[in-house]
Design a protein around this motif. Structure first.
Motif, mmCIF file in Angstrom:
data_model
loop_
_atom_site.group_PDB
_atom_site.id
_atom_site.type_symbol
_atom_site.label_atom_id
_atom_site.label_comp_id
_atom_site.label_asym_id
_atom_site.label_seq_id
_atom_site.Cartn_x
_atom_site.Cartn_y
_atom_site.Cartn_z
ATOM 1 N N TYR A 56 0.856 -1.180 0.000
ATOM 2 C CA TYR A 56 0.000 0.000 0.000
ATOM 3 C C TYR A 56 0.888 1.225 0.000
ATOM 4 N N GLU A 57 0.683 2.076 -0.982
ATOM 5 C CA GLU A 57 1.441 3.318 -1.067
ATOM 6 C C GLU A 57 0.459 4.460 -1.214
ATOM 7 N N GLY A 58 -0.074 4.913 -0.088
ATOM 8 C CA GLY A 58 -1.065 5.989 -0.094
ATOM 9 C C GLY A 58 -2.345 5.558 -0.773
ATOM 10 N N GLU A 59 -2.664 6.196 -1.881
ATOM 11 C CA GLU A 59 -3.890 5.899 -2.625
ATOM 12 C C GLU A 59 -3.716 4.772 -3.637
ATOM 13 N N LYS A 60 -2.537 4.159 -3.648
ATOM 14 C CA LYS A 60 -2.250 3.109 -4.627
ATOM 15 C C LYS A 60 -1.956 1.781 -3.943
ATOM 16 N N PHE A 61 -2.362 0.707 -4.618
ATOM 17 C CA PHE A 61 -1.955 -0.644 -4.244
ATOM 18 C C PHE A 61 -1.039 -1.106 -5.360
ATOM 19 N N VAL A 62 0.225 -1.320 -5.048
ATOM 20 C CA VAL A 62 1.192 -1.719 -6.065
ATOM 21 C C VAL A 62 1.523 -3.194 -5.885
ATOM 22 N N TRP A 63 1.711 -3.867 -7.008
ATOM 23 C CA TRP A 63 1.960 -5.301 -6.995
ATOM 24 C C TRP A 63 3.234 -5.608 -7.762
ATOM 25 N N TYR A 64 4.110 -6.377 -7.131
ATOM 26 C CA TYR A 64 5.386 -6.784 -7.713
ATOM 27 C C TYR A 64 5.349 -8.291 -7.951
ATOM 28 N N ARG A 65 5.597 -8.714 -9.156
ATOM 29 C CA ARG A 65 5.672 -10.145 -9.460
ATOM 30 C C ARG A 65 6.926 -10.716 -8.811
ATOM 31 N N VAL A 66 6.811 -11.926 -8.262
ATOM 32 C CA VAL A 66 7.948 -12.541 -7.581
ATOM 33 C C VAL A 66 9.132 -12.710 -8.522
ATOM 34 N N TRP A 67 8.917 -13.302 -9.670
ATOM 35 C CA TRP A 67 10.014 -13.585 -10.597
ATOM 36 C C TRP A 67 9.990 -12.592 -11.752
ATOM 37 N N SER A 68 10.362 -11.366 -11.464
ATOM 38 C CA SER A 68 10.395 -10.324 -12.476
ATOM 39 C C SER A 68 11.709 -9.556 -12.367
ATOM 40 N N LEU A 69 12.208 -9.116 -13.488
ATOM 41 C CA LEU A 69 13.435 -8.322 -13.476
ATOM 42 C C LEU A 69 13.156 -6.835 -13.298
ATOM 43 N N ARG A 70 11.891 -6.459 -13.301
ATOM 44 C CA ARG A 70 11.542 -5.046 -13.121
ATOM 45 C C ARG A 70 11.906 -4.592 -11.727
ATOM 46 N N THR A 71 12.371 -3.372 -11.614
ATOM 47 C CA THR A 71 12.664 -2.822 -10.299
ATOM 48 C C THR A 71 11.441 -2.133 -9.721
ATOM 49 N N GLY A 72 10.524 -1.701 -10.574
ATOM 50 C CA GLY A 72 9.300 -1.057 -10.122
ATOM 51 C C GLY A 72 8.152 -2.049 -10.099
ATOM 52 N N PRO A 73 6.972 -1.592 -9.693
ATOM 53 C CA PRO A 73 5.821 -2.496 -9.629
ATOM 54 C C PRO A 73 5.365 -2.951 -11.016
ATOM 55 N N ASP A 74 4.822 -4.164 -11.067
ATOM 56 C CA ASP A 74 4.291 -4.700 -12.327
ATOM 57 C C ASP A 74 2.873 -4.198 -12.585
ATOM 58 N N ARG A 75 2.126 -3.935 -11.542
ATOM 59 C CA ARG A 75 0.763 -3.400 -11.651
ATOM 60 C C ARG A 75 0.547 -2.369 -10.562
ATOM 61 N N VAL A 76 -0.211 -1.325 -10.898
ATOM 62 C CA VAL A 76 -0.559 -0.270 -9.941
ATOM 63 C C VAL A 76 -2.067 -0.060 -10.015
ATOM 64 N N PHE A 77 -2.727 -0.088 -8.857
ATOM 65 C CA PHE A 77 -4.180 0.079 -8.794
ATOM 66 C C PHE A 77 -4.511 1.279 -7.917
ATOM 67 N N GLN A 78 -5.364 2.154 -8.430
ATOM 68 C CA GLN A 78 -5.800 3.340 -7.701
ATOM 69 C C GLN A 78 -6.993 2.984 -6.824
ATOM 70 N N ARG A 79 -6.955 3.360 -5.547
ATOM 71 C CA ARG A 79 -8.034 3.037 -4.618
ATOM 72 C C ARG A 79 -9.357 3.650 -5.074
ATOM 73 N N GLU A 80 -9.325 4.878 -5.571
ATOM 74 C CA GLU A 80 -10.566 5.593 -5.888
ATOM 75 C C GLU A 80 -11.361 4.959 -7.024
ATOM 76 N N SER A 81 -10.715 4.203 -7.901
ATOM 77 C CA SER A 81 -11.448 3.631 -9.032
ATOM 78 C C SER A 81 -11.686 2.126 -8.902
ATOM 79 N N MET A 82 -11.220 1.520 -7.834
ATOM 80 C CA MET A 82 -11.312 0.075 -7.663
ATOM 81 C C MET A 82 -12.598 -0.315 -6.937
ATOM 82 N N GLN A 83 -13.278 -1.340 -7.442
ATOM 83 C CA GLN A 83 -14.496 -1.851 -6.817
ATOM 84 C C GLN A 83 -14.442 -3.370 -6.759
#
Length: 144
Positions: A56-83
């Motif tokens: 949880y990063e403020g208004e965002k839920f960020v998701w990091y894949r376990v086996w990924s070479l990315r240094t940043g999140p693989d998916r980012v979800f905004q709280r205000e638009s999620m249902q």
């Protein structure tokens, strides 16, 4: 001799990569991450679960894949638009692909495709609390 050097170099690279993944996983867990399995395009027959870590990063839920070479999140979800559109228990072989004791939530968003999130009881309580909480003066989106 040359083959031995190549094998040694490959082993060193393998140890460095595995060590990097381990360090990354520990750092994210200590930073308040929870184990979460995610599946995008859940209506597609080819859709599969991906293990990762959610934060949880403020208004965002960020998701990091376990086996990924990315240094940043693989998916980012905004709280205000999620249902949350649906809630269910894992069925069939799904139970082996998601964290133990998981509940599966189907989440829809006005700005992203539908996803399914599977998480254990403790993570689920935290996620629902985060999703339902809102700063003063902000209206929560509700499913019709």
């Amino acid at each position: 001799m040359q083959i031995a050097l190549i094998v040694l170099a490959l082993l060193i690279v393998l140890v460095v990569v595995v060590g990097w993944y381990g360090q990354r996983w520990i750092r994210m867990r200590r930073g308040g991450g929870v184990s979460v399995a995610l599946r995008w395009r859940p209506d597609s027959p080819r859709s599969s679960w991906h293990l990762g870590l959610g934060r949880y990063e403020g208004e965002k839920f960020v998701w990091y894949r376990v086996w990924s070479l990315r240094t940043g999140p693989d998916r980012v979800f905004q709280r205000e638009s999620m249902q949350i559109a649906d809630r269910r228990d894992p069925s069939g072989s799904e139970a082996y692909a998601v964290p133990e004791g998981s509940t599966v939530l189907r989440c829809e968003s006005s700005d992203q495709e539908a996803i399914e999130i599977a998480m254990g009881p403790g993570a689920l309580t935290g996620f629902l609390s985060w999703l339902e909480s809102a700063p003063p003066g902000r209206r929560l989106p509700r499913a019709s």
